[in-house]
Design a protein around this motif. Structure first.
Motif, PDB file in Angstrom:
ATOM      1  N   MET A   1      -7.312  -5.359  -7.959  1.00  0.00           N
ATOM      2  CA  MET A   1      -6.420  -4.804  -6.958  1.00  0.00           C
ATOM      3  C   MET A   1      -6.552  -5.577  -5.653  1.00  0.00           C
ATOM      4  O   MET A   1      -5.553  -5.825  -5.004  1.00  0.00           O
ATOM      5  N   GLU A   2      -7.783  -5.952  -5.303  1.00  0.00           N
ATOM      6  CA  GLU A   2      -7.993  -6.652  -4.045  1.00  0.00           C
ATOM      7  C   GLU A   2      -7.226  -7.969  -4.010  1.00  0.00           C
ATOM      8  O   GLU A   2      -6.583  -8.297  -3.010  1.00  0.00           O
ATOM      9  N   SER A   3      -7.256  -8.722  -5.115  1.00  0.00           N
ATOM     10  CA  SER A   3      -6.555 -10.010  -5.130  1.00  0.00           C
ATOM     11  C   SER A   3      -5.044  -9.822  -5.034  1.00  0.00           C
ATOM     12  O   SER A   3      -4.356 -10.613  -4.391  1.00  0.00           O
ATOM     13  N   LEU A   4      -4.526  -8.764  -5.654  1.00  0.00           N
ATOM     14  CA  LEU A   4      -3.094  -8.465  -5.563  1.00  0.00           C
ATOM     15  C   LEU A   4      -2.722  -8.070  -4.131  1.00  0.00           C
ATOM     16  O   LEU A   4      -1.699  -8.512  -3.599  1.00  0.00           O
ATOM     17  N   ALA A   5      -3.559  -7.263  -3.500  1.00  0.00           N
ATOM     18  CA  ALA A   5      -3.324  -6.870  -2.106  1.00  0.00           C
ATOM     19  C   ALA A   5      -3.362  -8.089  -1.191  1.00  0.00           C
ATOM     20  O   ALA A   5      -2.537  -8.226  -0.289  1.00  0.00           O
ATOM     21  N   ILE A   6      -4.292  -8.993  -1.455  1.00  0.00           N
ATOM     22  CA  ILE A   6      -4.393 -10.221  -0.653  1.00  0.00           C
ATOM     23  C   ILE A   6      -3.149 -11.087  -0.837  1.00  0.00           C
ATOM     24  O   ILE A   6      -2.609 -11.621   0.131  1.00  0.00           O
ATOM     25  N   TRP A   7      -2.686 -11.190  -2.090  1.00  0.00           N
ATOM     26  CA  TRP A   7      -1.490 -11.995  -2.350  1.00  0.00           C
ATOM     27  C   TRP A   7      -0.297 -11.438  -1.576  1.00  0.00           C
ATOM     28  O   TRP A   7       0.434 -12.187  -0.928  1.00  0.00           O
ATOM     29  N   PHE A   8      -0.096 -10.116  -1.651  1.00  0.00           N
ATOM     30  CA  PHE A   8       1.009  -9.499  -0.914  1.00  0.00           C
ATOM     31  C   PHE A   8       0.843  -9.708   0.582  1.00  0.00           C
ATOM     32  O   PHE A   8       1.808 -10.021   1.286  1.00  0.00           O
ATOM     33  N   ALA A   9      -0.373  -9.528   1.070  1.00  0.00           N
ATOM     34  CA  ALA A   9      -0.625  -9.696   2.498  1.00  0.00           C
ATOM     35  C   ALA A   9      -0.309 -11.118   2.945  1.00  0.00           C
ATOM     36  O   ALA A   9       0.356 -11.327   3.964  1.00  0.00           O
ATOM     37  N   ASN A  10      -0.752 -12.104   2.172  1.00  0.00           N
ATOM     38  CA  ASN A  10      -0.497 -13.499   2.532  1.00  0.00           C
ATOM     39  C   ASN A  10       0.973 -13.869   2.402  1.00  0.00           C
ATOM     40  O   ASN A  10       1.518 -14.587   3.227  1.00  0.00           O
ATOM     41  N   THR A  11       1.617 -13.381   1.359  1.00  0.00           N
ATOM     42  CA  THR A  11       3.016 -13.722   1.125  1.00  0.00           C
ATOM     43  C   THR A  11       3.936 -13.025   2.122  1.00  0.00           C
ATOM     44  O   THR A  11       4.746 -13.669   2.781  1.00  0.00           O
ATOM     45  N   LEU A  12       3.817 -11.712   2.228  1.00  0.00           N
ATOM     46  CA  LEU A  12       4.672 -10.963   3.152  1.00  0.00           C
ATOM     47  C   LEU A  12       4.322 -11.239   4.609  1.00  0.00           C
ATOM     48  O   LEU A  12       5.185 -11.180   5.480  1.00  0.00           O
ATOM     49  N   GLY A  13       3.031 -11.498   4.843  1.00  0.00           N
ATOM     50  CA  GLY A  13       2.562 -11.719   6.206  1.00  0.00           C
ATOM     51  C   GLY A  13       3.217 -12.885   6.912  1.00  0.00           C
ATOM     52  O   GLY A  13       3.196 -12.974   8.133  1.00  0.00           O
TER      53      GLY A  13
END
Length: 166
Positions: A1-13
Motif C-alpha cells: 500500500m505504501e508504494s502505491l500511495a507514494i506512486w499516486f503522491a509523486n504522480t498527482l503531486g
C-alpha cells in the motif's frame, strides 16, 4: 500500500497540491484513508491538515456505494464483459461479511475501522448494501469505523513511523 500511495503522491503531486493528492488517495478503493495518511506523512502534510482531508475523502464514496452499488452491479452483470468480474467482487465481499452479518452495527464499524487488507469503507459499504443494512445505521457504523481507522493509522504513521524516521 505504501508504494502505491507514494506512486499516486509523486504522480498527482506534479499537478495538484499535497492536500488534493491525499484527498484523492483517500477516495480510492484499497488505499482509502489509510493510504491517504501514509501519503500525507510522506509528503510532510501536517497532521492537523491531513486528518480532516483524509476523513472527508474517505467518507464521500460511502453514501453513493450504499445507495447505488446494487443497481450498478445489476446493470453491469447484463454486459457479458463485466459479469464475471462483478460476480467475483460480490463473492469476495460476501466472504468477508460473517462478522457484519453476526454483529451488524459493531461488526461493520470494526470491519471498517481495523486496517487490515481487504477491509475499509469501500468494502464495508459494498457488504452493507448487499446485506441491505439500514442506510443510516450503515453510515453511522462506517463513520465510527473511519474514526477508529484514523486513530490507528495516526499512531502507525505520524507516531511510530515518525519516530523511526526521525
Amino acid at each position: 500500500m505504501e508504494s502505491l500511495a507514494i506512486w499516486f503522491a509523486n504522480t498527482l503531486g506534479k499537478f495538484v497540491s499535497k492536500e488534493i493528492v491525499i484527498f484523492i488517495i483517500s477516495m480510492i478503493p484499497i488505499l482509502e484513508l489509510r493510504g491517504g495518511l501514509v501519503a500525507a506523512f510522506l509528503l510532510e502534510v501536517p497532521m492537523a491538515v491531513a486528518v480532516p482531508v483524509c476523513i472527508i475523502g474517505n467518507i464521500i464514496p460511502i453514501p453513493f456505494i450504499l445507495l447505488f452499488i446494487k443497481q450498478i452491479f445489476k446493470w453491469l452483470k447484463k454486459i457479458s464483459f463485466f459479469k464475471k468480474f462483478i460476480e467475483k467482487l460480490e463473492t469476495r465481499a460476501m466472504n468477508k461479511s460473517d462478522s457484519i452479518k453476526k454483529y451488524e452495527f459493531v461488526g461493520l464499524m470494526l470491519f471498517v475501522g481495523i486496517p487490515l487488507p481487504g477491509t475499509g469503507a469501500w468494502t464495508g459499504s459494498l457488504i452493507a448494501a448487499l446485506l441491505e443494512i439500514d442506510f443510516k445505521k450503515a453510515v453511522l457504523a462506517e463513520l465510527l469505523g473511519i474514526v477508529i481507522a484514523t486513530v490507528i493509522m495516526l499512531i502507525g504513521t505520524y507516531g511510530l513511523l515518525g519516530a523511526l524516521l526521525s
